[in-house]
Write a protein that holds these residues in place. Structure first.
Motif, PDB file in Angstrom:
ATOM      1  N   ARG A   1       1.487  -0.446   7.738  1.00  0.00           N
ATOM      2  CA  ARG A   1       2.073   0.600   8.003  1.00  0.00           C
ATOM      3  C   ARG A   1       2.268   1.117   9.298  1.00  0.00           C
ATOM      4  N   GLU A   2       1.534   0.713  10.486  1.00  0.00           N
ATOM      5  CA  GLU A   2       1.943   1.004  11.780  1.00  0.00           C
ATOM      6  C   GLU A   2       3.118   0.088  12.412  1.00  0.00           C
ATOM      7  N   ALA A   3       2.811  -1.034  11.728  1.00  0.00           N
ATOM      8  CA  ALA A   3       3.989  -1.942  12.065  1.00  0.00           C
ATOM      9  C   ALA A   3       5.599  -1.479  12.003  1.00  0.00           C
ATOM     10  N   MET A   4       5.522  -0.853  10.620  1.00  0.00           N
ATOM     11  CA  MET A   4       6.894  -0.386   9.937  1.00  0.00           C
ATOM     12  C   MET A   4       7.301   0.982  10.470  1.00  0.00           C
ATOM     13  N   ASP A   5       6.192   1.890  10.649  1.00  0.00           N
ATOM     14  CA  ASP A   5       6.750   3.188  11.126  1.00  0.00           C
ATOM     15  C   ASP A   5       6.085   3.908  12.229  1.00  0.00           C
ATOM     16  N   GLY A   6       5.162   3.032  12.735  1.00  0.00           N
ATOM     17  CA  GLY A   6       4.518   3.485  14.008  1.00  0.00           C
ATOM     18  C   GLY A   6       3.338   4.458  13.532  1.00  0.00           C
ATOM     19  N   GLU A   7       3.079   4.881  12.410  1.00  0.00           N
ATOM     20  CA  GLU A   7       2.176   5.750  11.839  1.00  0.00           C
ATOM     21  C   GLU A   7       0.695   5.135  11.686  1.00  0.00           C
ATOM     22  N   ALA A   8      -0.334   5.609  12.467  1.00  0.00           N
ATOM     23  CA  ALA A   8      -1.525   5.075  12.285  1.00  0.00           C
ATOM     24  C   ALA A   8      -2.445   5.819  10.903  1.00  0.00           C
ATOM     25  N   VAL A   9      -2.807   4.980  10.399  1.00  0.00           N
ATOM     26  CA  VAL A   9      -3.430   5.521   9.207  1.00  0.00           C
ATOM     27  C   VAL A   9      -4.738   4.579   8.753  1.00  0.00           C
ATOM     28  N   SER A  10      -5.734   5.359   8.320  1.00  0.00           N
ATOM     29  CA  SER A  10      -7.142   4.445   7.837  1.00  0.00           C
ATOM     30  C   SER A  10      -7.333   4.437   6.338  1.00  0.00           C
ATOM     31  N   VAL A  11      -7.864   3.144   6.106  1.00  0.00           N
ATOM     32  CA  VAL A  11      -8.383   2.943   4.792  1.00  0.00           C
ATOM     33  C   VAL A  11      -9.768   2.862   4.660  1.00  0.00           C
ATOM     34  N   GLY A  12     -10.694   3.613   3.952  1.00  0.00           N
ATOM     35  CA  GLY A  12     -12.002   3.652   4.327  1.00  0.00           C
ATOM     36  C   GLY A  12     -12.440   3.446   2.917  1.00  0.00           C
ATOM     37  N   PRO A  13     -14.012   3.812   2.837  1.00  0.00           N
ATOM     38  CA  PRO A  13     -14.699   3.684   1.627  1.00  0.00           C
ATOM     39  C   PRO A  13     -14.056   4.169   0.201  1.00  0.00           C
ATOM     40  N   PRO A  14     -13.573   5.400   0.469  1.00  0.00           N
ATOM     41  CA  PRO A  14     -13.230   5.869  -0.899  1.00  0.00           C
ATOM     42  C   PRO A  14     -12.116   5.015  -1.661  1.00  0.00           C
ATOM     43  N   PHE A  15     -11.154   4.372  -0.795  1.00  0.00           N
ATOM     44  CA  PHE A  15     -10.260   3.503  -1.287  1.00  0.00           C
ATOM     45  C   PHE A  15     -10.731   2.509  -2.139  1.00  0.00           C
ATOM     46  N   PHE A  16     -11.810   1.748  -1.383  1.00  0.00           N
ATOM     47  CA  PHE A  16     -12.269   0.455  -2.065  1.00  0.00           C
ATOM     48  C   PHE A  16     -13.382   0.985  -3.311  1.00  0.00           C
ATOM     49  N   ASN A  17     -13.860   2.160  -3.232  1.00  0.00           N
ATOM     50  CA  ASN A  17     -14.669   2.432  -4.097  1.00  0.00           C
ATOM     51  C   ASN A  17     -13.917   2.882  -5.429  1.00  0.00           C
ATOM     52  N   LEU A  18     -12.573   3.284  -5.090  1.00  0.00           N
ATOM     53  CA  LEU A  18     -11.852   3.611  -6.266  1.00  0.00           C
ATOM     54  C   LEU A  18     -11.220   2.303  -6.983  1.00  0.00           C
ATOM     55  N   THR A  19     -10.960   1.227  -6.006  1.00  0.00           N
ATOM     56  CA  THR A  19     -10.087   0.207  -6.555  1.00  0.00           C
ATOM     57  C   THR A  19     -11.121  -1.150  -6.886  1.00  0.00           C
ATOM     58  N   PHE A  20     -11.903  -1.326  -5.718  1.00  0.00           N
ATOM     59  CA  PHE A  20     -12.768  -2.761  -5.889  1.00  0.00           C
ATOM     60  C   PHE A  20     -13.917  -2.463  -6.939  1.00  0.00           C
TER      61      PHE A  20
END
Length: 660
Positions: free
Chosen positions: A375-394
């Motif tokens: 995402r940062e390479a594509m549009d320069g926007e810094a985002v974070s992916v933390g525990p909520p994402f992994f808790n819901l998917t993994f």
């Protein structure tokens, strides 16, 4: 002089790796035992040369030779000896040398212990292992040399990051790299088998012990890292889905899938293409982890700060090695035998489902790790992916995999009977459900999902015991017969049972600690108190002390049960390291069976009535010890399986004098 000798040995190792690759490949191509033997000798020489180079680096660290740039940047005369030694692999340059040492060590092991392998396959495997050595050694020699001298050496060094000056971090990298790089042997065997155009049951038999060794060592390495994060970083947790944590977790997941897939290929001759794909992917993910940690593309307390140029070189190495492996796979895959057929309900199907879920889980972790970078390479926007994402998917994928795991070993090959399996497992499921209901009724606050997680943990342990009972005919045969059967069980069966039970222990600890952790934080003056989960914590004193290379404020915290009774005296510290000007928190742990009382003291501040106060944070972490015990039990199961004679056997040797 010793450092110069080490630098020469490093270059010599590169030259010997080139010779190893060329001689072994020529020996395989021309079916020459002489050339192949020379290639194996070069593999042993490369490992011996790397051992000398690594010993020279440790000598420089122990002797505080600040004319070596790596020592000046990562050591100090006041640092304890253990951390001087650990400083040899505490930097990017030193860790790459350790990586190369382990890589050439595995190559030497294949050369020495592969006498039962088909000669051509052995020669190709040694050649591929040598080629990997050439890539990583060339990078180390020309772009990341840990033995480079400084023209104007400083009087003192800058010391190692204080967070890394810990016993767990001293032994964590060797175990982690032994696991990471162990998958290089699996990769080499896969490429060698693809060159030969033969991926069969014998291939699975050769790959399994190396996979098992790498996976078990990686399990220990990850566990040590999690334990370090738990008690050294001072935040009370053990896993945060940090990108560097994920980098080690992905090859572990793929390695687990490969272990199971190789069993199907060995026993039934099925899944040859998928098994060799996993063998390539396991080391591919290891190389991806090396790139993520050292490229500077992510920020982590675990990561090495490295300039982007060297990151590009690492990415190129990964592209060359993995690209060649998967190119060979693409060429050979259409010609690979599809293998035996099996019914939808069978042990093969259970393992295939296990592999699908583990692969999907790995893809989820990969997406969560790389998405912020993409995402940062594509549009320069810094985002974070933390525990909520992994808790819901993994987590849902993991739950599904664990739910079906006990049934797999009890299913028959080719065609199984689901009802028969459930008759064998109903008691384990009933006991697990009862224990989960008891936990829901007794433990407060009541949490249904956490209680279901406990059911899953007990189900895994009960399923492992049910499998053992089925193999020994426990409760169905006389005790003498049960004992005879237990003594006759292969070690691989014992190892599988122990590993699955260890996974259950981990699940119990993770569910209980995550759901029922109790925490509190309060600024306390001397004499102040915190009530926490049935305990009373009193700050009785705060003093100063001088360590070998730090100054510290140490709190004395008296921990009592509510209603009286001393539990322990915790002594958390806040340490300041003058060299580097960094401050760290040293956690105090009070073990209570499977639980921990976890106490951290913060910086001094103004309190009530003008008295100084300190922020004291405390946690009650229930069953947290199972989180670290469970994986160690899993690794023990792997070690027991590895000792099984069947995993040390190879194909029969050719008759004496046969052409290599």
């Amino acid at each position: 002089m010793i450092v110069e000798f080490g630098a020469f040995a490093l270059v010599l190792a590169l030259a010997l790796s080139v010779a190893q690759t060329g001689l072994s490949a020529a020996g395989a191509w021309r079916r020459s035992g002489v050339l192949a033997g020379a290639g194996r000798g070069a593999a042993l020489g490369a490992f011996a040369a790397l051992a000398c180079a690594f010993a020279a680096l440790i000598y420089a660290f122990v002797g505080s030779d600040f004319s070596v740039a790596n020592v000046a940047a990562n050591s100090h005369t006041a640092k304890p000896l253990l951390y001087k030694v650990a400083g040899a692999w505490g930097s990017h340059e030193g860790s790459m040398l350790l990586w190369c040492l382990v890589l050439t060590g595995y190559g030497a092991a294949v050369a020495v212990f592969g006498e039962r392998l088909p000669p051509r396959l052995r020669a190709w495997a040694v050649a591929v292992q040598g080629a990997l050595g050439v890539l990583f050694l060339a990078y180390t020699v020309f772009a990341s040399n840990p033995l480079t001298r400084l023209p104007d050496p400083p009087v003192e060094g800058r010391s190692l990051n204080p967070l890394l000056q810990d016993w767990a971090l001293a032994v964590h990298p060797p175990f982690l790299y032994a696991g990471y790089v162990g998958f290089s042997v699996v990769f080499s065997f896969a490429v060698a088998a693809l060159i030969e155009g033969k991926v069969d049951a014998a291939f699975a038999r050769w790959v399994r012990p190396w996979t098992l060794a790498a996976w078990s060592l990686l399990t220990v390495g990850i566990t040590l890292g999690a334990f370090w994060a738990y008690y050294e970083l001072g935040w009370g947790g053990w896993w945060f889905w940090d990108p560097v944590e994920n980098a080690s977790f992905m090859p572990w997941l793929i390695g687990a899938a490969l272990l199971h897939s190789a069993i199907v290929l060995e026993k039934r001759g099925a899944l040859p293409g998928w098994t060799v794909f996993l063998a390539l992917a396991a080391f591919g993910f290891s190389m991806l982890g090396a790139f993520l940690v050292r490229s500077g593309v992510l920020t982590s307390v675990h990561a090495f700060a490295v300039d982007p140029t060297r990151g590009v070189l690492l990415l190129s190495i990964m592209g060359i090695a993995a690209g060649f492996g998967f190119l060979m796979f693409a060429i050979r895959a259409p010609s690979l035998n599809a293998g035996g057929l099996f019914a939808p309900v069978s042990r093969e199907s259970a393992i295939v489902l296990n592999n699908i879920i583990l692969s999907a889980a790995t893809a989820t972790v990969l997406l969560g790790t790389l998405y912020p970078l993409i995402r940062e390479a594509m549009d320069g926007e810094a985002v974070s992916v933390g525990p909520p994402f992994f808790n819901l998917t993994f987590t849902p994928l993991l739950v599904l995999a664990l739910a079906i795991l006990p049934a797999g070993p009890l299913l028959a090959w080719k065609r199984g009977d689901a009802r028969l399996v459930m008759r064998r497992l109903w008691l384990a499921l009933l006991i697990a459900a009862i224990l989960g209901l008891v936990a829901y009724a007794v433990v407060t606050p009541r949490k249904a999902l956490a209680s279901l997680g406990l059911v899953l943990g007990f189900w895994l342990i009960g399923g492992a015991l049910a499998e053992l009972a089925e193999r020994t005919k426990a409760f169905r045969a006389p005790w003498a017969e049960v004992r005879r059967r237990a003594g006759g069980l292969p070690r691989g069966a014992w190892g599988t049972t122990i590993a699955h039970a260890g996974l259950g222990l981990f699940v119990l600890g993770a569910c209980f600690e995550t759901a029922w952790k109790v925490e509190s934080a309060q600024a306390l003056s001397v004499g102040g108190r915190i009530e926490l989960g049935g305990y009373v914590l009193t700050l009785t004193d705060v003093g100063t002390l001088e360590g070998p290379n730090y100054l510290a404020e140490r709190g004395i915290v008296r921990v009592e049960k509510q209603g009286g009774g001393l539990v322990c005296t915790a002594q958390p510290e806040r340490r300041f390291f003058p060299t580097g000007g960094q401050t760290t928190s040293e956690v105090a742990l009070c073990p209570r069976g499977l639980d921990d009382l976890y106490v951290v003291i913060g910086e001094r501040r103004a309190g009530a009535n003008g008295q100084p106060a300190w922020l004291v944070r405390a946690y009650v972490n229930p069953w947290v010890r199972l989180i670290f015990l469970g994986p160690l039990v899993m690794a023990l199961g792997g070690a027991i399986s590895l000792s099984d004679r069947r995993l040390r056997m190879g194909v029969a040797r050719k008759a004496k004098g046969a052409q290599a």
